[in-house]
Design a protein around this motif. Structure first.
Motif, mmCIF file in Angstrom:
data_model
loop_
_atom_site.group_PDB
_atom_site.id
_atom_site.type_symbol
_atom_site.label_atom_id
_atom_site.label_comp_id
_atom_site.label_asym_id
_atom_site.label_seq_id
_atom_site.Cartn_x
_atom_site.Cartn_y
_atom_site.Cartn_z
ATOM 1 N N ASN A 81 48.494 30.809 47.058
ATOM 2 C CA ASN A 81 47.806 30.690 48.351
ATOM 3 C C ASN A 81 47.415 32.054 48.899
ATOM 4 O O ASN A 81 47.625 32.370 50.076
ATOM 5 C CB ASN A 81 48.659 29.934 49.366
ATOM 6 C CG ASN A 81 47.832 29.494 50.570
ATOM 7 O OD1 ASN A 81 46.628 29.253 50.454
ATOM 8 N ND2 ASN A 81 48.467 29.400 51.727
ATOM 9 N N LEU A 82 46.833 32.879 48.032
ATOM 10 C CA LEU A 82 46.354 34.197 48.429
ATOM 11 C C LEU A 82 44.832 34.212 48.448
ATOM 12 O O LEU A 82 44.185 33.530 47.641
ATOM 13 C CB LEU A 82 46.851 35.262 47.448
ATOM 14 C CG LEU A 82 48.367 35.403 47.275
ATOM 15 C CD1 LEU A 82 48.675 36.416 46.179
ATOM 16 C CD2 LEU A 82 49.014 35.818 48.580
ATOM 17 N N HIS A 83 44.269 34.972 49.359
ATOM 18 C CA HIS A 83 42.816 35.151 49.376
ATOM 19 C C HIS A 83 42.405 35.966 48.152
ATOM 20 O O HIS A 83 42.979 37.028 47.877
ATOM 21 C CB HIS A 83 42.387 35.874 50.655
ATOM 22 C CG HIS A 83 40.926 36.202 50.688
ATOM 23 N ND1 HIS A 83 39.950 35.244 50.827
ATOM 24 C CD2 HIS A 83 40.283 37.399 50.582
ATOM 25 C CE1 HIS A 83 38.764 35.823 50.819
ATOM 26 N NE2 HIS A 83 38.934 37.128 50.673
ATOM 27 N N PHE A 84 41.437 35.491 47.398
ATOM 28 C CA PHE A 84 41.039 36.135 46.152
ATOM 29 C C PHE A 84 39.812 37.012 46.368
ATOM 30 O O PHE A 84 38.789 36.554 46.896
ATOM 31 C CB PHE A 84 40.736 35.094 45.079
ATOM 32 C CG PHE A 84 40.322 35.686 43.752
ATOM 33 C CD1 PHE A 84 41.283 36.151 42.862
ATOM 34 C CD2 PHE A 84 38.988 35.788 43.394
ATOM 35 C CE1 PHE A 84 40.915 36.700 41.639
ATOM 36 C CE2 PHE A 84 38.606 36.336 42.178
ATOM 37 C CZ PHE A 84 39.572 36.793 41.301
ATOM 38 N N THR A 114 46.130 39.096 50.503
ATOM 39 C CA THR A 114 44.961 39.158 49.620
ATOM 40 C C THR A 114 45.393 39.535 48.210
ATOM 41 O O THR A 114 46.197 40.458 48.015
ATOM 42 C CB THR A 114 43.954 40.208 50.122
ATOM 43 O OG1 THR A 114 43.462 39.804 51.401
ATOM 44 C CG2 THR A 114 42.791 40.377 49.149
ATOM 45 N N LEU A 115 44.881 38.814 47.226
ATOM 46 C CA LEU A 115 45.024 39.206 45.828
ATOM 47 C C LEU A 115 43.726 39.879 45.423
ATOM 48 O O LEU A 115 42.660 39.253 45.428
ATOM 49 C CB LEU A 115 45.313 38.011 44.932
ATOM 50 C CG LEU A 115 45.617 38.329 43.450
ATOM 51 C CD1 LEU A 115 46.551 37.280 42.856
ATOM 52 C CD2 LEU A 115 44.344 38.417 42.605
ATOM 53 N N LEU A 116 43.807 41.152 45.095
ATOM 54 C CA LEU A 116 42.637 41.909 44.653
ATOM 55 C C LEU A 116 42.659 42.012 43.133
ATOM 56 O O LEU A 116 43.576 42.601 42.558
ATOM 57 C CB LEU A 116 42.632 43.308 45.274
ATOM 58 C CG LEU A 116 41.547 44.265 44.745
ATOM 59 C CD1 LEU A 116 40.152 43.707 45.006
ATOM 60 C CD2 LEU A 116 41.712 45.654 45.357
ATOM 61 N N PHE A 117 41.639 41.443 42.512
ATOM 62 C CA PHE A 117 41.513 41.520 41.060
ATOM 63 C C PHE A 117 40.523 42.627 40.722
ATOM 64 O O PHE A 117 39.374 42.609 41.180
ATOM 65 C CB PHE A 117 41.020 40.195 40.484
ATOM 66 C CG PHE A 117 40.759 40.245 38.999
ATOM 67 C CD1 PHE A 117 41.797 40.435 38.100
ATOM 68 C CD2 PHE A 117 39.469 40.119 38.499
ATOM 69 C CE1 PHE A 117 41.562 40.492 36.734
ATOM 70 C CE2 PHE A 117 39.217 40.165 37.135
ATOM 71 C CZ PHE A 117 40.279 40.350 36.256
ATOM 72 N N ILE A 141 47.810 44.309 49.846
ATOM 73 C CA ILE A 141 47.202 43.550 48.757
ATOM 74 C C ILE A 141 48.236 43.324 47.663
ATOM 75 O O ILE A 141 49.201 44.078 47.532
ATOM 76 C CB ILE A 141 45.979 44.269 48.136
ATOM 77 C CG1 ILE A 141 46.416 45.587 47.473
ATOM 78 C CG2 ILE A 141 44.876 44.476 49.141
ATOM 79 C CD1 ILE A 141 45.357 46.194 46.575
ATOM 80 N N VAL A 142 48.030 42.250 46.905
ATOM 81 C CA VAL A 142 48.677 42.086 45.609
ATOM 82 C C VAL A 142 47.615 42.468 44.584
ATOM 83 O O VAL A 142 46.544 41.855 44.533
ATOM 84 C CB VAL A 142 49.155 40.638 45.381
ATOM 85 C CG1 VAL A 142 49.661 40.469 43.958
ATOM 86 C CG2 VAL A 142 50.224 40.267 46.390
#
Length: 437
Positions: A81-84, A114-117, A141-142
Motif C-alpha cells: 500500500n505504497l504510492h508508486f 512512497t516507493l520510488l523505483f 521513500i522506500v
C-alpha cells in the motif's frame, strides 16, 4: 496482512489493454504470477517475509534484463500500500530527484509512504546516488533500485549499506515455457512450432522473458501454415545477443571461468568459455595476453613449452587475424588445459619479493662481486670466489645470499611434469652443498 493475501491479484492494477504489446499484456498482476524467482517470492523467501511483517526495506534488485525487476517493484508497492513512482537513471537528473523527494515528503505528511523505483540505478553518478541517503534514512521513500551491473562496483558503499541486495535469476527453461503457455492462453493461439523449434525459441531468448514474448508475438502474427522448422525459425527471428560487455562484469566473469577451467584441466569447459568470449565479441588479443600469464602462473616449469605455446598462438593471431587466428588461440587453450599444473614459480616469486622487502638493501657477499678496479680488489671484492666450471661436479655450493640472511627456500617444485626432474636436481645440489659444508 495475511500471507495468503500477499500473492493475490492486485485489483487496483489496470487491466491489460488488447492493443498493448504481448509482454505488457502478460505482465504479472500478482507476486505469485512472477515466474522464475521462487527463491525471492516462495513461502519462506525474504520478500514474502518482509511483506508479511509489514516492513518492506529499501532494496537493490540485481539481475539480467527481462526477469521481472520492474514488475516486482510495482507489485511490492501495491502489496505494501505504497504510492508508486518510477524514474529512469538514463533520463533523470538531480532536479528530477528533488521533485520526486519533495512530492514524497508532502505525501508522507498525509500518512502515506512512497516507493520510488529507479531503473538502471547504476547509471547515476556517485553524487546523485548520495542524494538518496537522507530520504532513505528518514523513511521519506522506500527505494527500489534495479541494476544489471554488480552493485559492489556500480553503487556507493553508503547507499549499499542502507539497502538489501536481492539477486534475480536468469529465467530457466521451465519459466520460459510457462511464459509461452501464458502467451498461448492470452492470444487463444498455438505457436507454429514443433517441440524442437519451441525449445529452440526458448534458447534464442537466452533467459530474457521480455525478449521471448516479443519473439512469440511475431510468430502469432504469421498466417496459418505448417510448423516452422529450425531453418525457418532462424530466418524469421534473430537470436538475442548473449549478455556480454567488454568493459563490465561479464567480461571478467567469463575470463575467470576460462582461467579456472584451464587450471582445473577441463579442456571441454575451457573451449566453451573461450567460445562464449568469442561470441560476445571479446578482443582475442586480450585472451592471448591472459593465456600467456596463465602459462607462467599455473603451469610454469611443469611444462616449459606452455609459455612458448601461448606466445606462438598470440603471434599467429596477429599474423592471421580473425577468424583464422582464433583457432590458434583455441589450440593454445587446449595445450594449457591439458598441461601438468604447477604454481611453484608464482609462489616462489611472491616469497622472494616479500623477502626482498624485508631485507632492504643488504649487500651481496663480496666473493661474488666483480672487482673491475684496483680499489675494489683491495677491498676484497671477488676474493674467494669459486668458478663452478672448475669443480668436478660443475657446482661450487657457494653462498649467494647476503651475509647473515640465512638460506631461504623459495622455489619448491611439484612432483608433476618437468618439475619432477627439477626437484631431483635441486635435491642433488642440496646434498652437495651439505657435504661441502
Amino acid at each position: 496482512m495475511a500471507e495468503d493475501d500477499l500473492f493475490a491479484p492486485n485489483v487496483t492494477e489496470s487491466l491489460p489493454i488488447q492493443g498493448q504489446p504481448l509482454a505488457e499484456r502478460l505482465r504479472p498482476r500478482s507476486l505469485g504470477d512472477i515466474a522464475g524467482q521462487e527463491h525471492l517470492l516462495g513461502p519462506q523467501a525474504s520478500l514474502t517475509g518482509m511483506l508479511a511483517r509489514g516492513s518492506l526495506a529499501s532494496l537493490i534488485l540485481w539481475g539480467p534484463p527481462g526477469v521481472g525487476k520492474t514488475t516486482i517493484a510495482r507489485l511490492l508497492a501495491a502489496s505494501a500500500n505504497l504510492h508508486f513512482t518510477q524514474i529512469s537513471a538514463v533520463f533523470s537528473g538531480v532536479a528530477d530527484l528533488k521533485r520526486v523527494f519533495d512530492d514524497a515528503l508532502k505525501l508522507k505528511k498525509t500518512g502515506r509512504a512512497t516507493l520510488l523505483f529507479v531503473d538502471e540505478i547504476h547509471r547515476f553518478n556517485r553524487a546523485q546516488q548520495d542524494a538518496f541517503l537522507p530520504v532513505v534514512e528518514s523513511g521519506t521513500i522506500v527505494l527500489i533500485g534495479a541494476t544489471t551491473e554488480n552493485p559492489s562496483f556500480a553503487l556507493n558503499g553508503a547507499l549499499l549499506s542502507r539497502c538489501q541486495v536481492l539477486v534475480l535469476r536468469r529465467l530457466d527453461d521451465d519459466a520460459m515455457e510457462l511464459l509461452l503457455q501464458r502467451a498461448e492462453a492470452e492470444t487463444g493461439q498455438h505457436l507454429p512450432l514443433t517441440l524442437q523449434t519451441r525449445a529452440m525459441l526458448r534458447a534464442m531468448a537466452d533467459g530474457d522473458g521480455r525478449a521471448l514474448l516479443n519473439m512469440a508475438e511475431q510468430l502469432f502474427a504469421l498466417p496459418e501454415g505448417e510448423p516452422l522448422n529450425e531453418e525457418g525459425l532462424s530466418r524469421l527471428l534473430s537470436r538475442r545477443a548473449a549478455l556480454y560487455d567488454r568493459d563490465r562484469e561479464e567480461h571478467y566473469n567469463l575470463i575467470s571461468a576460462l582461467h579456472k577451467s584451464m587450471r582445473g584441466s577441463d579442456a571441454d569447459a575451457s573451449l566453451y568459455w573461450l567460445a562464449r568470449m568469442f561470441a560476445g565479441g571479446e578482443d582475442p588479443r586480450f585472451i592471448a595476453r591472459r593465456l600467456t600469464r596463465f602459462a607462467s602462473e599455473d603451469i610454469g616449469l611443469a611444462d616449459p613449452q606452455a609459455l612458448p605455446q601461448a606466445l606462438a598462438a598470440w603471434d599467429a593471431y596477429e599474423r592471421l587475424g580473425s577468424p583464422e587466428g582464433e583457432l590458434c588461440i583455441a589450440q593454445a587453450v587446449l595445450y594449457l588445459a591439458t598441461a601438468p599444473k604447477s604454481n611453484a614459480a608464482y609462489k616462489a616469486l611472491g616469497a622472494a619479493t616479500r623477502a626482498a622487502k624485508e631485507t632492504g638493501s643488504l649487500m651481496p657477499p663480496q666473493n661474488i662481486l666483480n672487482a673491475p678496479t684496483k680499489l675494489m680488489k683491495n677491498l676484497g671484492y671477488g676474493a674467494g670466489y669459486t668458478y663452478d666450471h672448475d669443480t668436478d661436479e660443475g657446482f661450487s655450493g657457494d653462498n649467494y645470499f647476503p651475509e647473515g640472511m640465512g638460506r631461504p627456500d623459495f622455489y619448491r617444485p611439484v612432483q608433476r611434469g618437468f618439475e619432477r626432474d627439477i626437484a631431483k636436481r635441486l635435491a642433488y645440489w642440496a646434498k652437495l652443498r651439505e657435504e661441502g659444508a
